[in-house]
Write a protein that holds these residues in place. Structure first.
Motif, PDB file in Angstrom:
ATOM      1  N   VAL A   1       5.552  -7.157  -5.625  1.00 28.22           N
ATOM      2  CA  VAL A   1       5.385  -7.717  -6.940  1.00 28.22           C
ATOM      3  C   VAL A   1       6.556  -7.945  -7.627  1.00 28.22           C
TER       4      VAL A   1
ATOM      5  N   TYR B   1       9.189  -8.626 -11.244  1.00 26.33           N
ATOM      6  CA  TYR B   1       8.998  -8.468 -12.644  1.00 26.33           C
ATOM      7  C   TYR B   1      10.048  -9.066 -13.468  1.00 26.33           C
TER       8      TYR B   1
ATOM      9  N   VAL C   1       6.038  -0.625 -16.619  1.00 19.86           N
ATOM     10  CA  VAL C   1       5.826  -1.003 -15.338  1.00 19.86           C
ATOM     11  C   VAL C   1       6.354  -0.147 -14.312  1.00 19.86           C
TER      12      VAL C   1
ATOM     13  N   CYS D   1       5.625  -1.822  -7.785  1.00 20.86           N
ATOM     14  CA  CYS D   1       5.920  -3.260  -7.518  1.00 20.86           C
ATOM     15  C   CYS D   1       6.538  -3.763  -6.421  1.00 20.86           C
TER      16      CYS D   1
ATOM     17  N   LEU E   1       0.049  -1.044 -11.197  1.00 19.21           N
ATOM     18  CA  LEU E   1       1.311  -1.522 -11.363  1.00 19.21           C
ATOM     19  C   LEU E   1       2.032  -1.309 -12.713  1.00 19.21           C
TER      20      LEU E   1
END
Lengths: 254, 102
Positions: free
Chosen positions: A70, A72, A60, A65, A172
């Motif tokens: 975003v 995780y 990732v 992110c 991402l």
């Protein structure tokens, strides 16, 4: 009378909260404190989940992110990285000893995925389960699934893609070789589809949830009743969210 | 990556297990003795119970980096701990580890 299972619908929760809910259900159902449970849910903010065995920093792009807002989270199930955006996510938690659940893990994947296949059929989408953990429609992946078994209880969760933005997904994820990013994106575009792509129109979360409810009821010959979390499950969800899924220690452990 | 004394080595590999999943191995080993110092097994496979992967990583410390020996050791750890792999097997894991030497 058909066996009664619990249906939970929990929209717009964080990645940490969603993973904590699954685990809380698992604890509660393993102790016989709640019936087998199916949950349909969405993620807010959008999030990437990685499989239990994956290395977070290898999979990732954490800066990307952050920039795109975003989240995780590491799952307690194996499997690969998933970008949870426009999708319905389901989970089912059921004792391993239940007569509807095959002892063999691969067979039980097939059985639970059978509910998703039947649900998609309600939407006029023909699909089939392809081992190890995919459901395909029109030869492309429309659903990914992952199962764990703990405390003699099965937890399987998975996605039904409502729409997909492969470019954003790849922005991402870590790509091993930047030179082949474009090729990877076009390969994945060839291999992944969505409800919207197949039907040529947007279908709401509610409509997909209704279809999936029927899918589970038909596959397992049960009735799903709208329910709520028990007090213990709410307490456990808060605990697991705080102590595990939102922690650096858990998410960066591999 | 090679350090200055050229004995302690660090390497990593990515290996698609035939009919299985993508395995990513991080290995530290002694170049002279060919023994594993440290091993991290990652990837999108499934293993039941999940904690068994840490047992494998721990028990493979000091294992000799030789195909037959690794397969035998991995198989015996799998049997001993009743580990069930999906998308991975003893041969695939040994292959992934040995790819770090190439």
């Amino acid at each position: 009378m058909k066996e009664q299972w619990r249906l939970l619908i929990t929209e717009n929760n964080s990645a940490y909260s969603n993973m904590a809910m699954d685990r809380a259900e698992l604890v509660s159902i393993s102790k016989g404190k709640a019936p087998p449970t199916v949950r349909f849910f969405t993620w807010k903010p959008r999030a990437i989940s990685i499989g239990y065995f994956q290395s977070l920093k290898e999979e990732v792009d954490l800066d990307a992110c952050k920039n795109l807002g975003v989240d995780y989270v590491r799952r307690i199930t194996g499997g690969g990285a998933v970008f949870h955006d426009k999708e319905l996510t389901y989970s089912i938690v059921i004792p391993e000893s239940h007569n509807q659940i095959p002892k063999n893990i691969m067979e039980s994947y097939g059985r639970i995925c059978g509910a998703i296949v039947k649900g998609l059929k309600q939407l006029d989408i023909e699909s089939s389960y392809v081992p190890i953990n995919d459901i395909i429609a029109d030869g492309k992946k429309i659903s990914g699934n992952a199962q764990t078994r703990k405390a003699k209880t099965v937890l399987q969760h998975g996605t039904i893609l409502m729409d997909v933005d492969v470019e954003e997904m790849f922005s991402l994820l870590i790509v091993p070789d930047e030179k082949i990013r474009d090729k990877l994106i076009s390969d994945v575009k060839q291999r992944v589809t969505s409800v919207k792509y197949i039907l040529g129109k947007d279908i709401s979360f509610e409509d997909i949830a209704d279809a999936m409810k029927i899918g589970f009821e038909e596959e397992f010959n049960i009735e799903l009743n709208n329910g709520t979390f028990t007090d213990e499950e709410i307490e456990l969800t808060n605990k697991f969210e705080k102590d595990f899924f939102s922690t650096e220690e858990w998410n960066h452990r591999r | 990556m090679v350090n200055k004394c050229n004995i302690k080595m660090q390497s990593q590999s990515t290996y698609k297990v035939p009919k299985g999943k993508l395995l990513k191995i991080f290995l530290e080993y002694n170049e002279k003795s060919k023994l594993i110092d440290n091993l991290k097994i990652t990837g999108d496979f499934f293993a039941y119970p999940e904690e068994s992967i840490e047992i494998l990583e721990y028990k493979l410390k000091n294992a000799l980096l030789k195909r037959e020996i690794l397969i035998e050791k991995i198989s015996s750890i799998i049997k001993e701990n009743q580990i069930e792999f999906i998308g991975l097997n003893a041969e695939g894991l040994a292959e992934g580890i040995l790819m770090c030497l190439k």
